[in-house]
Design an enzyme around this catalytic site. Structure first.
Site, PDB file in Angstrom:
ATOM      1  N   CYS A 108      47.478  49.303  45.717  1.00  0.00           N
ATOM      2  CA  CYS A 108      47.873  48.054  45.081  1.00  0.00           C
ATOM      3  C   CYS A 108      48.249  47.055  46.167  1.00  0.00           C
ATOM      4  CB  CYS A 108      49.069  48.305  44.160  1.00  0.00           C
ATOM      5  SG  CYS A 108      49.683  46.832  43.318  1.00  0.00           S
ATOM      6  N   HIS A 150      44.336  49.289  35.825  1.00  0.00           N
ATOM      7  CA  HIS A 150      45.368  49.028  36.840  1.00  0.00           C
ATOM      8  C   HIS A 150      45.932  47.616  36.676  1.00  0.00           C
ATOM      9  CE1 HIS A 150      47.073  49.302  41.020  1.00  0.00           C
ATOM     10  NE2 HIS A 150      47.026  47.983  40.864  1.00  0.00           N
ATOM     11  N   GLU A 151      45.056  46.619  36.563  1.00  0.00           N
ATOM     12  CA  GLU A 151      45.514  45.231  36.447  1.00  0.00           C
ATOM     13  C   GLU A 151      46.158  44.974  35.085  1.00  0.00           C
ATOM     14  OE1 GLU A 151      45.760  43.600  39.098  1.00  0.00           O
ATOM     15  OE2 GLU A 151      44.441  44.877  40.277  1.00  0.00           O
ATOM     16  N   HIS A 154      49.699  45.860  35.111  1.00  0.00           N
ATOM     17  CA  HIS A 154      50.563  44.830  35.692  1.00  0.00           C
ATOM     18  C   HIS A 154      51.078  43.882  34.608  1.00  0.00           C
ATOM     19  CE1 HIS A 154      50.678  45.330  40.030  1.00  0.00           C
ATOM     20  NE2 HIS A 154      49.368  45.532  40.076  1.00  0.00           N
TER      21      HIS A 154
END
Length: 193
Positions: A108, A150-151, A154
């Site tokens: 990351c 993954h994003e 966030h």
């Protein structure tokens, strides 16, 4: 404009982000800045929270990863018809995840110089608005799906290190503390607490 990326430890990275509409102030500029920032950092994705904007917005570039892989890697990490994407995701909502999982190294930009194995769904179906604020529903697999998940995390205030097993978390804790304190070197601008 290349913006500094918030380092691990910033409160906003653990915050659930807000949905936006097409009238969000300076949205086009924010998206341009995000693309410039992620390219400058040689990353494959970036969420708005990583540049200090607690909004449901992220960008993903799996196309560059695909293009840099040998054919064997492409066959391993991408589905047959997937040549990667370069896409903006606004107000994304995951609506379905496959039962199949796979584990791979993940890193990351907010946690530089550290990667760990993370288990992700092989396929994900997601609703979102693209950069032109057109509604999309798409299914992605393999590396593209991993980057999206993954994003997306966030925007939910989740970091990949949150998925680590307790012992692994203990082992990486000193490194995470150093990152939070700015006691590391990154090849791109960062903002520390």
């Amino acid at each position: 404009m290349k913006l500094p990326i918030l380092a691990y430890g910033h409160r906003i990275l653990k915050q659930k982000c807000e949905s936006i509409d097409r009238k969000y102030p300076n949205l086009e500029q924010i998206i341009r800045d995000m693309w410039e920032t992620v390219q400058n950092a040689n990353g494959c994705g970036l969420a708005a929270s990583q540049i200090g904007q607690a909004i449901r917005l992220f960008v993903v570039d799996s196309k560059t990863t695909y293009e840099n892989l040998e054919e064997v890697g492409r066959q391993t990490f991408f589905d047959e018809n997937d040549k990667g994407i370069r896409e903006t995701f606004i107000n994304a909502n995951v609506i379905e995840r496959s039962c199949g999982f796979w584990e791979d190294d993940e890193g990351c930009l907010s946690i530089p110089n550290l990667s760990q194995k993370v288990k992700r769904n092989w396929t994900v179906t997601i609703e979102y608005y693209n950069q032109d604020f057109e509604k999309q529903t798409q299914t992605f697999s393999g590396t593209t799906a991993r980057m999206i998940q993954h994003e997306y995390d966030h925007t939910e205030g989740i970091l990949y290190v949150d998925y680590l097993k307790p012992l692994t978390k203990q082992l990486v804790a000193p490194k995470l503390k150093k990152i939070a304190k700015g006691q590391i070197k990154a090849s791109y601008p960062m903002k520390f607490i």
